[in-house]
Design an enzyme around this catalytic site. Structure first.
Site, PDB file in Angstrom:
ATOM      1  N   GLU A   1       5.930 -45.206  -1.097  1.00  0.00           N
ATOM      2  CA  GLU A   1       5.783 -44.561  -2.399  1.00  0.00           C
ATOM      3  C   GLU A   1       5.151 -43.183  -2.296  1.00  0.00           C
ATOM      4  O   GLU A   1       4.249 -42.973  -1.493  1.00  0.00           O
ATOM      5  CB  GLU A   1       4.864 -45.408  -3.291  1.00  0.00           C
ATOM      6  CG  GLU A   1       5.556 -46.216  -4.336  1.00  0.00           C
ATOM      7  CD  GLU A   1       6.275 -45.406  -5.402  1.00  0.00           C
ATOM      8  OE1 GLU A   1       6.047 -44.182  -5.510  1.00  0.00           O
ATOM      9  OE2 GLU A   1       7.092 -45.990  -6.122  1.00  0.00           O
ATOM     10  N   ASP A   2       5.599 -42.254  -3.134  1.00  0.00           N
ATOM     11  CA  ASP A   2       4.967 -40.923  -3.166  1.00  0.00           C
ATOM     12  C   ASP A   2       4.192 -40.678  -4.457  1.00  0.00           C
ATOM     13  O   ASP A   2       3.595 -39.622  -4.616  1.00  0.00           O
ATOM     14  CB  ASP A   2       6.028 -39.815  -3.027  1.00  0.00           C
ATOM     15  CG  ASP A   2       6.860 -39.684  -4.291  1.00  0.00           C
ATOM     16  OD1 ASP A   2       7.304 -40.725  -4.834  1.00  0.00           O
ATOM     17  OD2 ASP A   2       7.052 -38.549  -4.753  1.00  0.00           O
TER      18      ASP A   2
ATOM     19  N   ARG B   1      12.092 -41.752 -17.543  1.00  0.00           N
ATOM     20  CA  ARG B   1      12.624 -40.610 -18.299  1.00  0.00           C
ATOM     21  C   ARG B   1      11.990 -40.466 -19.688  1.00  0.00           C
ATOM     22  O   ARG B   1      11.561 -39.383 -20.073  1.00  0.00           O
ATOM     23  CB  ARG B   1      14.147 -40.756 -18.430  1.00  0.00           C
ATOM     24  CG  ARG B   1      14.835 -39.477 -18.863  1.00  0.00           C
ATOM     25  CD  ARG B   1      16.344 -39.691 -18.984  1.00  0.00           C
ATOM     26  NE  ARG B   1      16.911 -40.285 -17.786  1.00  0.00           N
ATOM     27  CZ  ARG B   1      18.095 -40.899 -17.733  1.00  0.00           C
ATOM     28  NH1 ARG B   1      18.838 -41.008 -18.825  1.00  0.00           N
ATOM     29  NH2 ARG B   1      18.549 -41.424 -16.610  1.00  0.00           N
TER      30      ARG B   1
ATOM     31  N   SER C   1      13.120 -48.083  -7.440  1.00  0.00           N
ATOM     32  CA  SER C   1      13.022 -46.745  -8.043  1.00  0.00           C
ATOM     33  C   SER C   1      12.991 -46.819  -9.563  1.00  0.00           C
ATOM     34  O   SER C   1      13.611 -47.700 -10.161  1.00  0.00           O
ATOM     35  CB  SER C   1      14.239 -45.926  -7.610  1.00  0.00           C
ATOM     36  OG  SER C   1      14.350 -44.748  -8.362  1.00  0.00           O
ATOM     37  N   ALA C   2      12.306 -45.853 -10.184  1.00  0.00           N
ATOM     38  CA  ALA C   2      12.285 -45.769 -11.649  1.00  0.00           C
ATOM     39  C   ALA C   2      13.543 -45.099 -12.192  1.00  0.00           C
ATOM     40  O   ALA C   2      13.817 -45.138 -13.390  1.00  0.00           O
ATOM     41  CB  ALA C   2      11.064 -44.958 -12.091  1.00  0.00           C
ATOM     42  N   SER C   3      14.325 -44.493 -11.302  1.00  0.00           N
ATOM     43  CA  SER C   3      15.459 -43.686 -11.760  1.00  0.00           C
ATOM     44  C   SER C   3      16.655 -44.526 -12.191  1.00  0.00           C
ATOM     45  O   SER C   3      16.995 -45.521 -11.564  1.00  0.00           O
ATOM     46  CB  SER C   3      15.895 -42.742 -10.643  1.00  0.00           C
ATOM     47  OG  SER C   3      17.059 -42.039 -11.045  1.00  0.00           O
TER      48      SER C   3
ATOM     49  N   LYS D   1       6.865 -48.547 -13.514  1.00  0.00           N
ATOM     50  CA  LYS D   1       5.650 -48.362 -12.724  1.00  0.00           C
ATOM     51  C   LYS D   1       4.588 -47.693 -13.606  1.00  0.00           C
ATOM     52  O   LYS D   1       4.953 -46.816 -14.373  1.00  0.00           O
ATOM     53  CB  LYS D   1       5.944 -47.465 -11.506  1.00  0.00           C
ATOM     54  CG  LYS D   1       7.023 -48.003 -10.582  1.00  0.00           C
ATOM     55  CD  LYS D   1       7.439 -46.942  -9.560  1.00  0.00           C
ATOM     56  CE  LYS D   1       8.649 -47.395  -8.760  1.00  0.00           C
ATOM     57  NZ  LYS D   1       9.141 -46.390  -7.818  1.00  0.00           N
TER      58      LYS D   1
ATOM     59  N   THR E   1      14.187 -34.988  -5.123  1.00  0.00           N
ATOM     60  CA  THR E   1      14.885 -34.659  -6.361  1.00  0.00           C
ATOM     61  C   THR E   1      13.949 -34.016  -7.387  1.00  0.00           C
ATOM     62  O   THR E   1      14.410 -33.598  -8.451  1.00  0.00           O
ATOM     63  CB  THR E   1      15.485 -35.936  -6.978  1.00  0.00           C
ATOM     64  OG1 THR E   1      14.491 -36.940  -6.890  1.00  0.00           O
ATOM     65  CG2 THR E   1      16.731 -36.377  -6.252  1.00  0.00           C
TER      66      THR E   1
ATOM     67  N   LYS F   1       5.916 -37.541 -11.528  1.00  0.00           N
ATOM     68  CA  LYS F   1       6.450 -38.316 -10.400  1.00  0.00           C
ATOM     69  C   LYS F   1       6.258 -39.806 -10.651  1.00  0.00           C
ATOM     70  O   LYS F   1       5.141 -40.238 -10.961  1.00  0.00           O
ATOM     71  CB  LYS F   1       5.761 -37.910  -9.098  1.00  0.00           C
ATOM     72  CG  LYS F   1       6.247 -36.579  -8.598  1.00  0.00           C
ATOM     73  CD  LYS F   1       5.699 -36.246  -7.233  1.00  0.00           C
ATOM     74  CE  LYS F   1       6.353 -34.972  -6.715  1.00  0.00           C
ATOM     75  NZ  LYS F   1       5.693 -34.498  -5.486  1.00  0.00           N
ATOM     76  N   GLY F   2       7.317 -40.558 -10.529  1.00  0.00           N
ATOM     77  CA  GLY F   2       7.245 -42.002 -10.728  1.00  0.00           C
ATOM     78  C   GLY F   2       7.281 -42.429 -12.188  1.00  0.00           C
ATOM     79  O   GLY F   2       7.355 -43.613 -12.493  1.00  0.00           O
TER      80      GLY F   2
ATOM     81  N   ASP G   1      10.753 -46.453  -2.531  1.00  0.00           N
ATOM     82  CA  ASP G   1      10.971 -45.595  -3.687  1.00  0.00           C
ATOM     83  C   ASP G   1      12.013 -44.561  -3.241  1.00  0.00           C
ATOM     84  O   ASP G   1      12.206 -44.347  -2.031  1.00  0.00           O
ATOM     85  CB  ASP G   1       9.644 -44.920  -4.063  1.00  0.00           C
ATOM     86  CG  ASP G   1       9.816 -43.893  -5.148  1.00  0.00           C
ATOM     87  OD1 ASP G   1      10.441 -44.218  -6.172  1.00  0.00           O
ATOM     88  OD2 ASP G   1       9.336 -42.748  -4.976  1.00  0.00           O
ATOM     89  N   LEU G   2      12.695 -43.936  -4.185  1.00  0.00           N
ATOM     90  CA  LEU G   2      13.757 -42.988  -3.808  1.00  0.00           C
ATOM     91  C   LEU G   2      13.280 -41.535  -3.900  1.00  0.00           C
ATOM     92  O   LEU G   2      13.131 -40.850  -2.888  1.00  0.00           O
ATOM     93  CB  LEU G   2      14.980 -43.217  -4.722  1.00  0.00           C
ATOM     94  CG  LEU G   2      16.168 -42.283  -4.518  1.00  0.00           C
ATOM     95  CD1 LEU G   2      16.769 -42.427  -3.131  1.00  0.00           C
ATOM     96  CD2 LEU G   2      17.249 -42.575  -5.574  1.00  0.00           C
ATOM     97  N   ASP G   3      13.010 -41.102  -5.141  1.00  0.00           N
ATOM     98  CA  ASP G   3      12.658 -39.699  -5.383  1.00  0.00           C
ATOM     99  C   ASP G   3      11.312 -39.380  -4.740  1.00  0.00           C
ATOM    100  O   ASP G   3      10.296 -39.997  -5.067  1.00  0.00           O
ATOM    101  CB  ASP G   3      12.571 -39.436  -6.892  1.00  0.00           C
ATOM    102  CG  ASP G   3      13.905 -39.669  -7.594  1.00  0.00           C
ATOM    103  OD1 ASP G   3      14.940 -39.280  -7.044  1.00  0.00           O
ATOM    104  OD2 ASP G   3      13.898 -40.256  -8.696  1.00  0.00           O
TER     105      ASP G   3
END
Ligand code: BG6
Ligand code: MG
Length: 225
Positions: A171-172, A51, A116-118, A147, A19, A47-48, A11-13
């Site tokens: 994952e966070d 948008r 990532s979800a972004s 997710k 971010t 988180k996760g 995962d990224l963020d």
């Protein structure tokens, strides 16, 4: 020596970069412009979450109803402010241990994907100088279900030409841990154990995570199946 078959999906963020602070500032500005406030605790709950679903939750917290067209405009406005902020990111914002782990994996020829979800992952990876580590990128632009649906990780495994039992997800967010479990993959939760139920291993950040630890984790998990 056995051939290493693991593959890693990050995962990224919140895992490689932080971010959340920029999402918070942009969502707060939007909420304030609509006449209500937005708290850090509420930001945690996003988180996760993608948008549009984030916007739906924020509007519900503010007790506001908007049409689909208005929601598209609000999400686009928030994203303009968010993109302004992430455009100024630098490699110094990469979270502790990320570079070291990515480099260890690369050195050992272990394949790496982003999950990532972004929809802004390309820009974030570019600004933080992380793009070159990835063999595959699956982000919010590439999936139809977000997710906790496993699609993002299943696609990652496909692009890495490997199967789910070889994959370890980092994952966070609890929605992300759920998605990885649904995909049949091992999960390293980054953060606090109480927020990440079901993770196979919990770490506070990626500092100190070793490739051997990941191989052992995957082998133990597959042996239990
Ligand atoms: C996730 C973040 O990685 O991406 C969420 O944890 C965010 O907070 C989601 O809403 C979508 O991001 P973007 O960049 O497409 O608005
Ligand atoms: Mg995250």
């Amino acid at each position: 020596m056995n051939e290493i078959t693991i593959a890693c999906i990050f995962d990224l963020d919140g895992v490689l970069v932080d971010t959340a602070v920029y999402h918070y500032q942009a969502w707060k500005k939007l909420a304030n412009s609509l006449g209500f406030d937005f708290t850090h605790a509420q930001n945690e709950q996003l988180k996760g979450v993608n948008r549009m679903r984030s916007l739906d939750k924020i509007l519900a917290w503010g007790g506001i109803t908007k049409s689909d067209a208005e929601k598209d405009e609000l999400a686009a406005l928030k994203n303009t402010w968010y993109v302004d902020m992430i455009s100024k990111m630098s490699p110094s914002e990469v979270l502790p241990g990320s570079l070291e782990l990515l480099q260890q994996l690369k050195d050992k020829g272990i394949r790496i994907a982003l999950g990532s979800a972004s929809k802004n992952s390309g820009l974030i990876l570019e600004k933080t100088d992380l793009t070159h580590f990835f063999d595959a990128i699956v982000d919010g632009n590439a999936v139809t279900s977000s997710k906790p649906d496993p699609e993002v990780f299943v696609k990652g495994a496909e692009l890495l030409h490997t199967s789910e039992e070889n994959c370890i997800v980092f994952e966070d967010a609890s929605a992300g841990v759920e998605a990885a479990i649904a995909a049949g993959m091992a999960v390293v939760g980054v953060g606090e154990a109480e927020n990440l139920p079901g993770a196979d291993l919990i770490v506070k950040d990626l500092a100190g995570v070793t490739v051997q630890q990941l191989i052992d984790l995957t082998e133990q998990r597959n042996a239990r199946k």
